[in-house]
Design an enzyme around this catalytic site. Structure first.
Site, short mmCIF file in Angstrom:
data_model
loop_
_atom_site.label_atom_id
_atom_site.label_comp_id
_atom_site.label_asym_id
_atom_site.label_seq_id
_atom_site.Cartn_x
_atom_site.Cartn_y
_atom_site.Cartn_z
CG ASN A 205 -2.02 -0.81 1.12
OD1 ASN A 205 -2.09 -1.70 0.29
ND2 ASN A 205 -3.13 -0.69 2.10
CG ASP A 302 -8.99 -5.76 10.35
OD1 ASP A 302 -8.47 -5.35 11.20
OD2 ASP A 302 -9.65 -5.36 9.54
CB ILE A 303 -3.38 -5.94 12.41
CG1 ILE A 303 -2.61 -6.82 11.51
CG2 ILE A 303 -2.48 -5.71 13.81
CD1 ILE A 303 -1.54 -6.25 10.69
#
Ligand code: CTP
Length: 395
Positions: A205, A302-303
């Site tokens: 990203n 998803d952290i």
């Protein structure tokens, strides 16, 4: 903590030696400036031996200036302490005089100042001194003492230097008040993650890590213990922060879990949402005229959501970011609920905003109590404002 100790003239100057010993015993570093009058009562050598660092005495010393200029000296500490503070140095400070090293440092410093006055009782009670003290206090100078008691000049009353343990206490009280997050552990994710395609290629990203790193710096300044779990970035690790450098989302999650428990967790990383299941062990070669390789993607964990669902280990305050290019507030609100975050910082990262990779950010803070629209400001300022909000939330 770094303390710049100014020792001015007076019979009480000998007590500054005990103060240095106490400060060193508590692991504070001490650099001394000795005034000409102070040098009549204690020697530079004894200050140097106890502080274990160079003692500065002269404004126009070539050697001192080449090692550390007086402006730099005035800013190289967390707190400037004057002990003892004579009537003379208080008067110079109040008037803004700068005719020796100590008064020049006091005029040039941008650091907080704590003065421990010591003088004859009549000098202390004199309207001129009281006036000077009131002016200095109004400018933010803090005072400890003077105590009342028998004086070297056989008089009795206020004017005795506070005892060194009381000065130490005033110094540490000051530090605790300026470090409202001391004793707190803050976990922060920052930067992008890199998900390998083969040994030389990856999915990532866009993220510079600037905002996450700025938050780490802002909470560290307020005394928090900070674990910064960061993907590959080129920004420097802020001072006083423990860095856990990672590459992939899986590593980031593992490092976050390992860092628990934490009082606050802030998820500023731009985590790659997918990774390649069939990442190649060797560099993928182009086959002339052949088809491009096909990749199979699988969702990354998803952290934020995982850490927010850690039951008893869940940090008290979980803060996420919502970087959006459309339907900003709707998406951000639903992310807050879906991921079980307490707060979401929503920002529009459409390319025309220049926010991704830039110096500034324009955010909206979404809490269970409502939405605050913050004006566009430097990422450092966003970080400081967020840190101040965290202090209030933890009270
Ligand atoms: N986040 C995370 N782990 C992920 C993805 C996101 O911890 N695998 C965190 C980010 O650090 C951020 C928040 O979740 O604090 C929202 O990230 P964002 O990229 O805006 O949302 P996504 O969940 O990725 O949703 P989408 O890409 O659909 O907008």
């Amino acid at each position: 903590m770094r303390i710049l100790l100014i020792v001015s003239g007076g019979i009480a100057a000998y007590k500054s030696l005990e103060l240095i010993r106490l400060l060193r015993g508590r692991d504070h570093s001490v650099t001394c400036v000795l005034t000409g009058n102070g040098g009549q009562f204690v020697t530079p050598l004894s200050l140097q031996a106890l502080s274990e660092s160079k003692v500065y005495t002269d404004l126009f010393s070539l050697t001192d200036e080449s090692e550390m200029g007086h402006i730099q000296l005035s800013r190289s500490a967390d707190l400037v302490v004057i002990a003892p503070a004579s009537a003379d140095i208080l008067a110079k400070m109040a008037a803004g005089l700068a005719d020796d090293l100590a008064s020049t440092v006091l005029l040039a410093t941008d650091k907080p100042v704590l003065a421990a006055p010591a003088m004859n009782v009549r000098m202390w009670l004199h309207a001129a001194t009281q006036d000077n003290v009131a002016r200095l206090a109004a400018r933010g100078v803090r005072f400890v003492g003077p105590d009342e008691g028998a004086m070297a000049c056989n008089e009795f009353g206020p004017g005795r230097l506070s005892e060194p343990p009381a000065i130490l206490h005033a110094i540490e009280t000051f530090f605790n008040a300026s470090k409202p997050l001391s004793g707190r552990h803050v976990l922060i994710t920052s930067g992008p993650t890199h998900e390998p395609i083969d040994p030389v290629r990856y999915i990532a990203n866009r993220s510079s890590g600037r905002q996450g790193h700025a938050i780490a710096a802002a909470v560290a300044v307020l005394g928090a213990r900070v674990t910064l779990v960061s993907g590959p970035v080129s920004v420097a690790t802020p001072a006083g922060v423990t860095l856990r450098a990672v590459e992939t989302a899986a590593q980031m999650l593992e490092a976050c879990r390992a860092a628990l428990p934490a009082d606050v967790a802030i998820f500023a990383a731009a985590v790659a949402d997918w990774r390649v299941t069939n990442a190649a062990g060797d560099k993928i070669k182009k086959v002339p005229g052949g088809p491009p390789p096909a990749f199979e993607l699988v969702a990354n964990p998803d952290i934020l959501a995982t850490i927010a669902a850690t039951g008893p280990l869940r940090p008290r305050l979980v803060i996420g970011f919502a970087a959006e290019t459309a339907d900003l507030m709707e998406n951000a609100q639903s992310k807050r609920i879906r991921k079980n975050a307490d707060w979401i910082i929503a920002n529009d990262v459409s390319p025309e905003t220049g926010i991704m990779g830039g110096e500034e950010n324009a955010v909206h803070l979404i809490t269970p109590d409502g939405v605050e629209d913050w004006p566009r400001m430097a990422k450092d300022t966003v970080a400081q404002r967020l840190a101040a909000r965290i202090v209030v939330a933890l009270q």
